[in-house]
Design an enzyme around this catalytic site. Structure first.
Site, PDB file in Angstrom:
ATOM      1  N   LYS A 104     -24.992 -24.973  73.843  1.00 47.58           N
ATOM      2  CA  LYS A 104     -25.025 -26.336  74.374  1.00 47.58           C
ATOM      3  C   LYS A 104     -23.624 -26.853  74.707  1.00 47.58           C
ATOM      4  O   LYS A 104     -23.463 -27.597  75.676  1.00 47.58           O
ATOM      5  CB  LYS A 104     -25.781 -27.292  73.460  1.00 47.58           C
ATOM      6  CG  LYS A 104     -25.111 -27.576  72.131  1.00 47.58           C
ATOM      7  CD  LYS A 104     -25.924 -28.581  71.351  1.00 47.58           C
ATOM      8  CE  LYS A 104     -25.536 -28.718  69.899  1.00 47.58           C
ATOM      9  NZ  LYS A 104     -24.298 -28.190  69.389  1.00 47.58           N
ATOM     10  N   ARG A 154     -27.518 -36.358  66.354  1.00 46.67           N
ATOM     11  CA  ARG A 154     -28.020 -35.237  65.556  1.00 46.67           C
ATOM     12  C   ARG A 154     -29.025 -35.714  64.519  1.00 46.67           C
ATOM     13  O   ARG A 154     -29.610 -34.886  63.828  1.00 46.67           O
ATOM     14  CB  ARG A 154     -26.846 -34.582  64.824  1.00 46.67           C
ATOM     15  CG  ARG A 154     -26.338 -33.293  65.478  1.00 46.67           C
ATOM     16  CD  ARG A 154     -25.301 -32.774  64.540  1.00 46.67           C
ATOM     17  NE  ARG A 154     -24.841 -31.445  64.634  1.00 46.67           N
ATOM     18  CZ  ARG A 154     -23.856 -30.990  65.403  1.00 46.67           C
ATOM     19  NH1 ARG A 154     -23.326 -31.755  66.311  1.00 46.67           N
ATOM     20  NH2 ARG A 154     -23.416 -29.766  65.274  1.00 46.67           N
ATOM     21  N   ARG A 163     -13.902 -20.357  63.490  1.00 49.33           N
ATOM     22  CA  ARG A 163     -14.190 -21.607  62.798  1.00 49.33           C
ATOM     23  C   ARG A 163     -14.680 -21.334  61.395  1.00 49.33           C
ATOM     24  O   ARG A 163     -15.498 -20.441  61.182  1.00 49.33           O
ATOM     25  CB  ARG A 163     -15.228 -22.409  63.582  1.00 49.33           C
ATOM     26  CG  ARG A 163     -14.601 -23.296  64.607  1.00 49.33           C
ATOM     27  CD  ARG A 163     -15.625 -23.916  65.503  1.00 49.33           C
ATOM     28  NE  ARG A 163     -16.738 -24.552  64.774  1.00 49.33           N
ATOM     29  CZ  ARG A 163     -17.670 -25.298  65.361  1.00 49.33           C
ATOM     30  NH1 ARG A 163     -17.617 -25.502  66.661  1.00 49.33           N
ATOM     31  NH2 ARG A 163     -18.638 -25.839  64.663  1.00 49.33           N
ATOM     32  N   ARG A 188     -26.231 -24.414  58.407  1.00 53.22           N
ATOM     33  CA  ARG A 188     -26.244 -25.318  59.566  1.00 53.22           C
ATOM     34  C   ARG A 188     -27.599 -25.273  60.271  1.00 53.22           C
ATOM     35  O   ARG A 188     -28.095 -26.298  60.728  1.00 53.22           O
ATOM     36  CB  ARG A 188     -25.119 -24.943  60.549  1.00 53.22           C
ATOM     37  CG  ARG A 188     -23.751 -25.404  60.065  1.00 53.22           C
ATOM     38  CD  ARG A 188     -22.633 -24.702  60.795  1.00 53.22           C
ATOM     39  NE  ARG A 188     -22.525 -25.064  62.199  1.00 53.22           N
ATOM     40  CZ  ARG A 188     -21.824 -24.357  63.100  1.00 53.22           C
ATOM     41  NH1 ARG A 188     -21.202 -23.270  62.737  1.00 53.22           N
ATOM     42  NH2 ARG A 188     -21.746 -24.764  64.332  1.00 53.22           N
TER      43      ARG A 188
HETATM   44  P1  AMP Z   1     -20.236 -28.817  66.259  1.00 52.98           P
HETATM   45  O1  AMP Z   1     -18.878 -28.539  66.804  1.00 52.98           O
HETATM   46  O2  AMP Z   1     -21.061 -29.684  67.177  1.00 52.98           O
HETATM   47  O3  AMP Z   1     -20.983 -27.577  65.824  1.00 52.98           O
HETATM   48  O4  AMP Z   1     -20.034 -29.700  64.943  1.00 52.98           O
HETATM   49  C1  AMP Z   1     -19.325 -29.201  63.828  1.00 52.98           C
HETATM   50  C2  AMP Z   1     -19.600 -30.050  62.604  1.00 52.98           C
HETATM   51  O5  AMP Z   1     -19.166 -31.402  62.851  1.00 52.98           O
HETATM   52  C3  AMP Z   1     -21.066 -30.183  62.216  1.00 52.98           C
HETATM   53  O6  AMP Z   1     -21.524 -29.073  61.453  1.00 52.98           O
HETATM   54  C4  AMP Z   1     -21.024 -31.477  61.408  1.00 52.98           C
HETATM   55  O7  AMP Z   1     -20.451 -31.262  60.130  1.00 52.98           O
HETATM   56  C5  AMP Z   1     -20.040 -32.328  62.212  1.00 52.98           C
HETATM   57  N1  AMP Z   1     -20.737 -33.108  63.260  1.00 52.98           N
HETATM   58  C6  AMP Z   1     -20.616 -32.954  64.614  1.00 52.98           C
HETATM   59  N2  AMP Z   1     -21.394 -33.833  65.265  1.00 52.98           N
HETATM   60  C7  AMP Z   1     -22.033 -34.557  64.307  1.00 52.98           C
HETATM   61  C8  AMP Z   1     -22.988 -35.602  64.330  1.00 52.98           C
HETATM   62  N3  AMP Z   1     -23.473 -36.081  65.494  1.00 52.98           N
HETATM   63  N4  AMP Z   1     -23.405 -36.116  63.143  1.00 52.98           N
HETATM   64  C9  AMP Z   1     -22.927 -35.652  61.975  1.00 52.98           C
HETATM   65  N5  AMP Z   1     -22.049 -34.645  61.879  1.00 52.98           N
HETATM   66  C10 AMP Z   1     -21.600 -34.100  63.020  1.00 52.98           C
END
Ligand code: AMP
Length: 217
Positions: free
Chosen positions: A18, A93, A164, A175
């Site tokens: 995405k 989310r 990461r 996750r």
């Molecule tokens: P991502 O890069 O989108 O995979 O996000 C990495 C991490 O950031 C996630 O596993 C959450 O810990 C945090 N995170 C990102 N977006 C959100 C969101 N909308 N709500 C809560 N936590 C978020």
């Protein structure tokens, strides 16, 4: 935001592509790509209190609390470059975030244009994430599908790549569990509202992007 701004939400489990699709789509539409994960990582790199607090959740693969996330995102949506719309990646989310987004858009006489949901089988997701390598400038590589020219350095600026913390196999599984529990209900919510469009996330990156772009026209 201007009247009739294009506001797209990209939904999908971690590893469905995405982020890649959101970046491409935003470029084609000439509007910003906003990833809450990137915003948190930027805060962490700058060692802001928000970034340091967010990292305690992120490193375990847990969601950052809604209040912190909603406040950060709404502030970003107020910025001038969002005038013609945005592609949101990784937000909302939770149902609370979805309702907060809709009520924010309502308050400025806007509404969501489309919620795009990307579907990919779980086994492929784990494979995709555990082979992912990133550059500080935001380039994304994959050990198997998109390796850098030189292991493990960025093709563009030669800086070292990193994996990461939350892409490790056990954190990936956590996750995915959290995604199912907290984010899947969003799909039903947006489907009921008639905003949801489903896409197959397995295939050529550009073909998938064409499908999403065409669905918007
Ligand atoms: P991502 O890069 O989108 O995979 O996000 C990495 C991490 O950031 C996630 O596993 C959450 O810990 C945090 N995170 C990102 N977006 C959100 C969101 N909308 N709500 C809560 N936590 C978020």
């Amino acid at each position: 935001m201007k009247e009739q701004a294009t506001i797209v939400v990209m939904l999908g489990a971690p590893g469905t592509g995405k982020g890649t699709q959101a970046v491409l789509l935003a470029e084609r539409l000439g509007i910003p790509h906003i990833s809450t994960g990137d915003l948190f990582r930027e805060h962490l790199a700058a060692e802001t209190p928000l970034g340091i607090e967010a990292a305690t959740y992120m490193n375990k693969g847990e969601l950052v609390p809604d209040e912190i996330t909603i406040t950060m995102l709404n502030a970003r949506l107020e910025e001038d470059d969002c005038e013609n719309g945005v592609v949101l990646d990784g937000y909302p989310r939770t149902l609370v975030q979805a309702l907060a987004l809709e009520s924010y858009l309502d308050s400025i006489d806007e509404e969501l244009t489309m919620v795009a949901n990307l579907a990919v089988p779980e086994a492929l997701i784990v494979k995709r994430l555990s082979g992912r390598w990133m550059s500080k400038s935001g380039n994304v590589y994959h050990a198997e599908y998109n390796p850098p020219k030189r292991k493990w350095f960025d093709d563009e600026d030669g800086s070292p790549l990193y994996q990461r913390e939350d892409d490790k196999a056990e954190t990936v599984l956590n996750r995915l569990k959290i995604y199912e529990a907290q984010t899947l209900p969003l799909i039903d919510h947006f489907r009921e509202e008639g905003k949801l469009v489903e896409f197959n996330g397995v295939g050529e990156i550009n073909d998938i992007n064409d499908e999403i772009f065409e669905a918007l026209q």
